[in-house]
Design an enzyme around this catalytic site. Structure first.
Site, mmCIF file in Angstrom:
data_model
loop_
_atom_site.group_PDB
_atom_site.id
_atom_site.type_symbol
_atom_site.label_atom_id
_atom_site.label_comp_id
_atom_site.label_asym_id
_atom_site.label_seq_id
_atom_site.Cartn_x
_atom_site.Cartn_y
_atom_site.Cartn_z
ATOM 1 N N PRO A 292 0.844 -1.194 0.051
ATOM 2 C CA PRO A 292 0.162 0.000 0.035
ATOM 3 C C PRO A 292 0.832 1.371 0.112
ATOM 4 O O PRO A 292 1.896 1.364 0.615
ATOM 5 C CB PRO A 292 -0.959 -0.108 1.452
ATOM 6 C CG PRO A 292 0.071 -1.107 2.363
ATOM 7 C CD PRO A 292 0.892 -1.799 1.328
ATOM 8 N N GLY A 293 0.512 2.145 -0.794
ATOM 9 C CA GLY A 293 1.226 3.631 -0.748
ATOM 10 C C GLY A 293 0.183 4.489 -0.808
ATOM 11 O O GLY A 293 -0.039 5.139 0.504
ATOM 12 N N ARG A 294 -0.716 4.817 -1.761
ATOM 13 C CA ARG A 294 -1.669 5.901 -1.810
ATOM 14 C C ARG A 294 -2.404 5.712 -0.464
ATOM 15 O O ARG A 294 -2.893 6.649 0.147
ATOM 16 C CB ARG A 294 -2.421 5.754 -3.300
ATOM 17 C CG ARG A 294 -3.600 6.913 -3.319
ATOM 18 C CD ARG A 294 -4.531 6.219 -4.508
ATOM 19 N NE ARG A 294 -3.768 5.840 -5.467
ATOM 20 C CZ ARG A 294 -3.913 6.423 -6.585
ATOM 21 N NH1 ARG A 294 -4.134 7.859 -6.621
ATOM 22 N NH2 ARG A 294 -3.343 5.765 -7.697
ATOM 23 N N ARG A 331 -1.576 15.568 -11.204
ATOM 24 C CA ARG A 331 -2.766 14.518 -11.577
ATOM 25 C C ARG A 331 -3.930 15.003 -12.094
ATOM 26 O O ARG A 331 -4.318 14.223 -13.063
ATOM 27 C CB ARG A 331 -2.828 13.825 -10.008
ATOM 28 C CG ARG A 331 -1.843 13.153 -9.348
ATOM 29 C CD ARG A 331 -2.414 12.317 -8.382
ATOM 30 N NE ARG A 331 -3.067 11.092 -8.804
ATOM 31 C CZ ARG A 331 -4.573 10.911 -8.447
ATOM 32 N NH1 ARG A 331 -4.934 11.885 -7.839
ATOM 33 N NH2 ARG A 331 -5.096 10.107 -9.050
ATOM 34 N N TYR A 335 -4.530 12.885 -15.256
ATOM 35 C CA TYR A 335 -5.422 11.702 -15.481
ATOM 36 C C TYR A 335 -6.956 12.126 -15.079
ATOM 37 O O TYR A 335 -7.793 11.409 -14.864
ATOM 38 C CB TYR A 335 -5.235 10.779 -14.049
ATOM 39 C CG TYR A 335 -3.725 10.490 -14.009
ATOM 40 C CD1 TYR A 335 -3.091 9.651 -14.645
ATOM 41 C CD2 TYR A 335 -3.220 10.356 -12.532
ATOM 42 C CE1 TYR A 335 -1.826 9.081 -14.477
ATOM 43 C CE2 TYR A 335 -1.949 9.907 -12.213
ATOM 44 C CZ TYR A 335 -1.302 9.177 -13.320
ATOM 45 O OH TYR A 335 0.042 8.890 -13.143
ATOM 46 N N CYS A 362 1.760 28.454 -16.696
ATOM 47 C CA CYS A 362 1.413 29.171 -18.213
ATOM 48 C C CYS A 362 0.991 27.933 -19.107
ATOM 49 O O CYS A 362 1.518 27.599 -20.054
ATOM 50 C CB CYS A 362 2.623 29.975 -18.824
ATOM 51 S SG CYS A 362 3.034 31.231 -18.223
ATOM 52 N N TYR A 391 0.995 11.271 -4.546
ATOM 53 C CA TYR A 391 1.756 11.695 -5.883
ATOM 54 C C TYR A 391 1.300 13.389 -6.071
ATOM 55 O O TYR A 391 1.310 13.891 -7.264
ATOM 56 C CB TYR A 391 0.833 10.994 -7.010
ATOM 57 C CG TYR A 391 0.835 9.462 -6.828
ATOM 58 C CD1 TYR A 391 2.144 9.085 -7.046
ATOM 59 C CD2 TYR A 391 -0.093 8.572 -6.277
ATOM 60 C CE1 TYR A 391 2.187 7.562 -6.962
ATOM 61 C CE2 TYR A 391 0.183 7.384 -6.008
ATOM 62 C CZ TYR A 391 1.271 6.755 -6.390
ATOM 63 O OH TYR A 391 1.364 5.495 -6.280
#
EC number: 4.1.1.20
Length: 433
Positions: A292-294, A331, A335, A362, A391
């Site tokens: 697990p990370g997120r 993100r 995504y 910009c 992230y």
């Protein structure tokens, strides 16, 4: 009511507080944009995984996926909570060890590890290397022969499972840059090569089907496919894995519309599925690892911005600009990721407006939240965006030569700067005249 996680709440001054710390005070001390991490929430998530495994009586290892967010203080926290970590570069190995991680609790991933990175991992005593392709088998074997060492390894299998997630974070399907494909026979060929190499100590098999997965169905399908191929190898080669690593990818909540399972539910589903397949196939129950990370770090992180300019185009759009954007959270641009947010320095009872929250970079695509209902805001208001712990900083960049934000850990009313804000001198420190 805004979407709040962990210890986040509002105090008597109507200021957002996290970990007992007033966010207004934190921004006065550290500036904005500012990443604020709720350490108690991180600990709760980490312990939840381990306690569920232990309650089920299953030998396990919970390995934090460093790519979600890492720094010295994060590795110190992982070591305190007795978690391992996975890394995907020599830089992450270096940081993990400097942060106090035991090398034997590090596993090294990646689809194109260089010779220099593999040599560094071997020299540093990294516990497990996850072999991803045939090139790596030969490269690692050569390094081990030259150094006179052996190395614990697992190898990554793509079982041909499609999980319900964005195509860019889907990794377990047949058409993937990661791992050895099962259907073509690559995985079996890799097994034979690794078993025949006296320098490689094969501990087990690994798979990872994707990220931000809300349902256990994909994991159940992956377990079934993995156990079938493992059983075939048992029959053909008399080889039984010690460890089955099912990867990570457990979903988290970014907006009210998200309804992920609790992390503990994923663990129970995986364990029960493996037990069921082992009983069906008369296969020895392996040690189970997850990555697990997120799901440990995302909801623990909040990014706080200062509101600046606004632009109202009648009957078209109301833009609210903040002092960050795609440099600290790419993100949404990559995504179409969705987030929630709210005023952090006051609670307003004014009628909400539909606005688009944008950054200062910009690019027209520098959009943090495409559409959100917020009370009227003015310059110098603080805007908090939730679930940015994964992230955000780890993918931060210096586009337009903007400075990367500071990162602060908060717990029990105490704040600790863990990554300082960059300076202009930092920006040119690698430039050559």
């Amino acid at each position: 009511m805004p979407l709040l996680f962990g210890t986040a709440t509002f105090n008597e001054q109507d200021h957002l507080t996290i970990g007992g710390c007033d966010v207004v005070g934190l921004t006065e001390k550290y500036g904005t944009p500012l990443f604020v991490y709720d350490v108690a929430h991180i600990r709760e998530r980490a312990r939840g995984f381990k306690q569920t495994f232990n309650a089920l009586g299953v030998k396990n290892k919970v390995i934090y996926a460093s790519k979600a967010f890492c720094c010295l203080a994060m590795y110190q926290l992982l070591e305190e909570e007795e978690l391992g970590c996975d890394v995907v570069s020599a830089g992450e190995i270096y940081t993990a060890i400097k942060g106090g991680m035991s090398p034997e609790n590090i596993e090294f991933h990646g689809n194109n590890k260089t010779k220099e990175e593999l040599l560094y991992a071997v020299e540093q005593g990294v516990g497990t290397i996850i072999i991803d392709n045939f090139y790596e088998i030969d490269l690692l074997s050569t390094i081990l022969k030259e150094t006179g060492k052996q190395q614990n390894v697992m190898f990554r299998i793509t079982p041909g499972v499609d999980a319900e997630t964005h195509e860019y974070i889907l990794t377990g399907q047949v058409d993937s840059k990661f791992g050895f494909d099962v259907n073509s026979g690559q995985a079996t060929e890799a097994l034979e090569k690794i078993l025949a190499d006296e320098h490689l100590i094969l501990k087990g098999a690994h798979c990872h089907i994707g990220s931000q997965i809300f349902s256990a169905e994909g994991f159940l399908a992956a377990v079934e496919k993995m156990m079938l191929i493992l059983n075939q190898w048992k029959q053909k080669f008399d080889y039984t894995v010690e460890i089955l690593n099912m990867g990570g990818g457990f979903g988290v909540q970014y907006t009210e519309a998200d309804d992920p399972l609790e992390p503990e539910a994923f663990v129970k589903a995986i364990v029960n599925a493996v037990k069921g397949q082992c009983e069906l196939l008369n296969y020895s129950f392996p040690e189970i690892w997850i990555e697990p990370g997120r799901s440990i770090i995302a909801e623990a992180g909040t990014t706080v911005y200062t509101v600046g300019s606004q632009k109202v185009i009648p009957d078209v759009r109301h833009y609210v600009s903040v002092d960050g954007g795609m440099g600290d959270n790419i993100r949404p641009a990559l995504y179409d990721a969705l987030y929630d947010g709210f005023l952090a320095n006051r609670i307003s009872t004014e009628t909400p407006e539909t606005v688009r929250v944008v950054g200062k970079y910009c690019e027209s695509g520098d959009i943090l939240i495409k559409e959100i209902e917020l009370p009227p805001m003015v310059a110098e208001d603080l805007f908090a965006m939730t679930s940015t712990g994964a992230y955000g900083y780890s993918m931060a960049n210096n586009y337009n030569r903007n400075l990367k934000p500071a990162v602060v850990f908060v717990e029990n009313g105490q704040d600790k700067l863990v990554i300082r804000r960059e300076t202009y001198e930092d920006l040119i420190s690698l430039d050559c005249e």
